[in-house]
Design an enzyme around this catalytic site. Structure first.
Site, PDB file in Angstrom:
ATOM      1  N   TRP A   1      11.893  -5.497 -11.141  1.00  0.00           N
ATOM      2  CA  TRP A   1      11.039  -4.322 -10.922  1.00  0.00           C
ATOM      3  C   TRP A   1      10.777  -4.115  -9.433  1.00  0.00           C
ATOM      4  O   TRP A   1      10.663  -2.985  -8.966  1.00  0.00           O
ATOM      5  CB  TRP A   1       9.698  -4.500 -11.651  1.00  0.00           C
ATOM      6  CG  TRP A   1       8.719  -3.378 -11.425  1.00  0.00           C
ATOM      7  CD1 TRP A   1       8.597  -2.230 -12.143  1.00  0.00           C
ATOM      8  CD2 TRP A   1       7.710  -3.311 -10.389  1.00  0.00           C
ATOM      9  NE1 TRP A   1       7.582  -1.443 -11.632  1.00  0.00           N
ATOM     10  CE2 TRP A   1       7.022  -2.085 -10.559  1.00  0.00           C
ATOM     11  CE3 TRP A   1       7.329  -4.160  -9.353  1.00  0.00           C
ATOM     12  CZ2 TRP A   1       5.974  -1.699  -9.731  1.00  0.00           C
ATOM     13  CZ3 TRP A   1       6.291  -3.772  -8.525  1.00  0.00           C
ATOM     14  CH2 TRP A   1       5.626  -2.551  -8.715  1.00  0.00           C
ATOM     15  N   HIS A   2      10.723  -5.212  -8.688  1.00  0.00           N
ATOM     16  CA  HIS A   2      10.358  -5.123  -7.283  1.00  0.00           C
ATOM     17  C   HIS A   2      11.470  -4.569  -6.401  1.00  0.00           C
ATOM     18  O   HIS A   2      11.179  -4.140  -5.273  1.00  0.00           O
ATOM     19  CB  HIS A   2       9.924  -6.496  -6.762  1.00  0.00           C
ATOM     20  CG  HIS A   2       8.507  -6.827  -7.078  1.00  0.00           C
ATOM     21  ND1 HIS A   2       8.125  -7.366  -8.292  1.00  0.00           N
ATOM     22  CD2 HIS A   2       7.360  -6.678  -6.355  1.00  0.00           C
ATOM     23  CE1 HIS A   2       6.813  -7.544  -8.289  1.00  0.00           C
ATOM     24  NE2 HIS A   2       6.324  -7.134  -7.134  1.00  0.00           N
ATOM     25  N   GLY A   3      12.695  -4.583  -6.843  1.00  0.00           N
ATOM     26  CA  GLY A   3      13.731  -4.027  -5.983  1.00  0.00           C
ATOM     27  C   GLY A   3      15.124  -4.160  -6.551  1.00  0.00           C
ATOM     28  O   GLY A   3      15.395  -4.996  -7.420  1.00  0.00           O
TER      29      GLY A   3
ATOM     30  N   THR B   1       9.757  -8.693 -14.040  1.00  0.00           N
ATOM     31  CA  THR B   1       8.882  -8.561 -12.878  1.00  0.00           C
ATOM     32  C   THR B   1       9.679  -8.632 -11.584  1.00  0.00           C
ATOM     33  O   THR B   1       9.458  -7.857 -10.646  1.00  0.00           O
ATOM     34  CB  THR B   1       7.813  -9.669 -12.883  1.00  0.00           C
ATOM     35  OG1 THR B   1       7.037  -9.576 -14.078  1.00  0.00           O
ATOM     36  CG2 THR B   1       6.892  -9.547 -11.680  1.00  0.00           C
TER      37      THR B   1
ATOM     38  N   PHE C   1       9.286   0.009  -3.358  1.00  0.00           N
ATOM     39  CA  PHE C   1       9.294  -0.278  -4.776  1.00  0.00           C
ATOM     40  C   PHE C   1       8.813   0.910  -5.610  1.00  0.00           C
ATOM     41  O   PHE C   1       8.761   0.835  -6.798  1.00  0.00           O
ATOM     42  CB  PHE C   1       8.420  -1.496  -5.085  1.00  0.00           C
ATOM     43  CG  PHE C   1       8.738  -2.645  -4.148  1.00  0.00           C
ATOM     44  CD1 PHE C   1      10.045  -3.064  -3.978  1.00  0.00           C
ATOM     45  CD2 PHE C   1       7.745  -3.266  -3.427  1.00  0.00           C
ATOM     46  CE1 PHE C   1      10.350  -4.099  -3.105  1.00  0.00           C
ATOM     47  CE2 PHE C   1       8.037  -4.310  -2.553  1.00  0.00           C
ATOM     48  CZ  PHE C   1       9.347  -4.724  -2.398  1.00  0.00           C
TER      49      PHE C   1
END
Length: 465
Positions: free
Chosen positions: A320-322, A317, A465
């Site tokens: 995934w954001h950056g 998680t 993102f």
């Protein structure tokens, strides 16, 4: 192209809606498909090729999996594995290649040059959407979509293409074939869209300016009061920015007959970190639950394995954001709190809801520091100022000025982040609500348009993102 722009609101959207509703029903998906590609390629037309490639690969593999799922399970499983690898490889190359290259180049005798490729907008969102389709076909949770245009319409659907909510194919499969349209549904969509625009333009953008001011202050020069003003502003900004975009997406979907699931449920009223993540970005949370956490074993394999699964999911998680290791740190930060709550803390917090709420808000606010600042030095300096021992003082005149100037905005934003306004509005007499709702929507349109015409500051956080 962003939803909260004059170009989108007064040119692109009216043209699309006009063409959509004057066309026969059988032409509506093709019209949407073309409109989606125009929307996606507005800034970088070359990425339309990547979008079409992703659509085609998942469409073909979905067909193959559907054909072999029952009689030739090994072939179907192999195709599914290949499909997952292709999707993750595309995401990994465009989003993480430079990060990996820069990290490996820190080692002796390794020198990999970053490519500096622009990140395709929304690739994290639509990659997860496309991946869910073949997986659901393999599981028997969704039927095979044999119409390429219908599948392409699902993947590139402009209301939620750029920043979600993450819509899974099985949730809209029937709507791709038939969508009932009504004046009530359309007007509901307009109302929801304008609520989102107001949240984004009138609240998030104003708070974003305050955060940008404090985020730019050099390490060691930030005051205690200033650090808290800045991060509280960002905590509210990101909520109204992202939830506002989700509101706009849900509203736009209703305008063309689609119903998307909710993405936010007043997360800042949560009384535990566990509850917070059940209320924040719910479409992402359910995606990781259904496609990673449960396949890993979920909570069915003993406490130790459950904690390991939480760790894996939150590492995924975070990253995934950056494409920055600080995002991984942010994900692991939450993994620690979630594991502690799972072990013993959650039951205690349930008995002390006020304490639980304060604890949750503090954990989340410190988490946003890690989320938004890009280096460990910045994060450490900012948190030190928040804790008092790294601050240059309690406050300076600028802090007091911004505290007074933004006091009304803070109060409005905090109240709007709770269900209070919705609850009070629902208790009004029907006649009052029937008049007040359209009046408020018109006011939101007027003030938001005035802001957009005059302003050059209109960032959108989750475009990264």
């Amino acid at each position: 192209m962003v939803f909260s722009s004059i170009l989108f609101m007064f040119i692109y959207l009216p043209v699309v809606l006009f063409l959509y509703y004057i066309s026969p029903v059988r032409w509506r998906n093709p019209i949407l498909f073309v409109a989606n590609l125009v929307f996606y390629g507005w800034g970088e037309p070359v990425f339309i090729v990547l979008m079409l490639f992703s659509i085609t690969v998942n469409y073909i593999n979905g067909m193959l999996i559907g054909r072999w799922r029952l009689e030739k399970q090994k072939k179907a499983k192999a195709v599914l594995a290949i499909n997952v690898v292709i999707n993750l490889a595309l995401l990994g190359f465009f989003k993480y290649y430079d990060l990996i290259a820069e990290t490996l180049s820190l080692l002796p005798f390794i020198n990999i040059k970053p490519l500096g490729i622009a990140l395709p907008i929304g690739i994290s969102f639509y990659t997860f959407q496309t991946m869910s389709y073949p997986i659901d076909v393999y599981r028997g949770d969704a039927d095979v979509q044999r119409n390429y245009i219908s599948f392409g319409t699902f993947v590139a659907l402009f209301p939620q293409l750029i920043a979600g909510p993450i819509v899974r194919y099985k949730d809209v499969a029937d709507q791709l074939s038939f969508r009932a349209s009504s004046i009530d549904q359309f007007s509901s969509g307009v109302e929801r869209f304008m609520v989102g625009v107001a949240k984004k333009v009138l609240i998030a953008n104003n708070l974003g300016k305050l955060w940008d001011y404090y985020a730019a202050i050099p390490n060691g020069e930030l005051t205690f009061l200033g650090s808290w003003l800045g991060i509280i502003a960002f905590s509210l900004q990101i909520y109204f920015d992202f939830s506002g975009y989700s509101d706009m997406a849900i509203g736009l979907g209703r305008m063309i007959g689609f119903e998307f699931k909710e993405n936010f449920d007043y997360p800042y009223i949560s009384k535990s970190v566990t509850e917070f993540w059940r209320r924040w970005h719910m479409s992402l949370g359910t995606w990781f639950r259904d496609y990673l956490y449960i396949p890993l074993g979920g909570n069915r394999c003993g406490r130790a394995r459950q904690l390991f699964n939480i760790l894996v999911v939150w590492a995924a998680t975070g990253i995934w954001h950056g494409a920055n290791w600080t995002f991984l740190m942010w994900g692991l930060y939450y993994a620690v709190f979630l594991m502690i709550e799972k072990l013993f803390l959650l039951k205690r917090l349930e008995k002390l809801p006020a304490v639980g709420h304060i604890y949750t808000v503090i954990v989340v606010i410190f988490g946003w520091v890690m989320f938004q600042l890009s280096t460990l030095g910045q994060i450490g300096a900012y948190m030190s100022a928040m804790l008092g021992f790294g601050a240059s003082g309690f406050a300076v005149s600028d802090d007091l000025y911004y505290l007074v100037s933004y006091a009304a905005t803070f109060v409005i934003a905090i109240l709007a982040a709770t269900p209070l306004g919705k609850t009070l509005f629902s208790r009004l007499p029907d006649k009052v609500r029937k008049f007040a709702a359209p009046a408020l929507i018109v006011l939101a349109l007027v003030f938001s348009t005035a802001y957009l015409v005059d302003a050059t500051y209109n960032p959108f956080i989750y475009f990264n993102f």
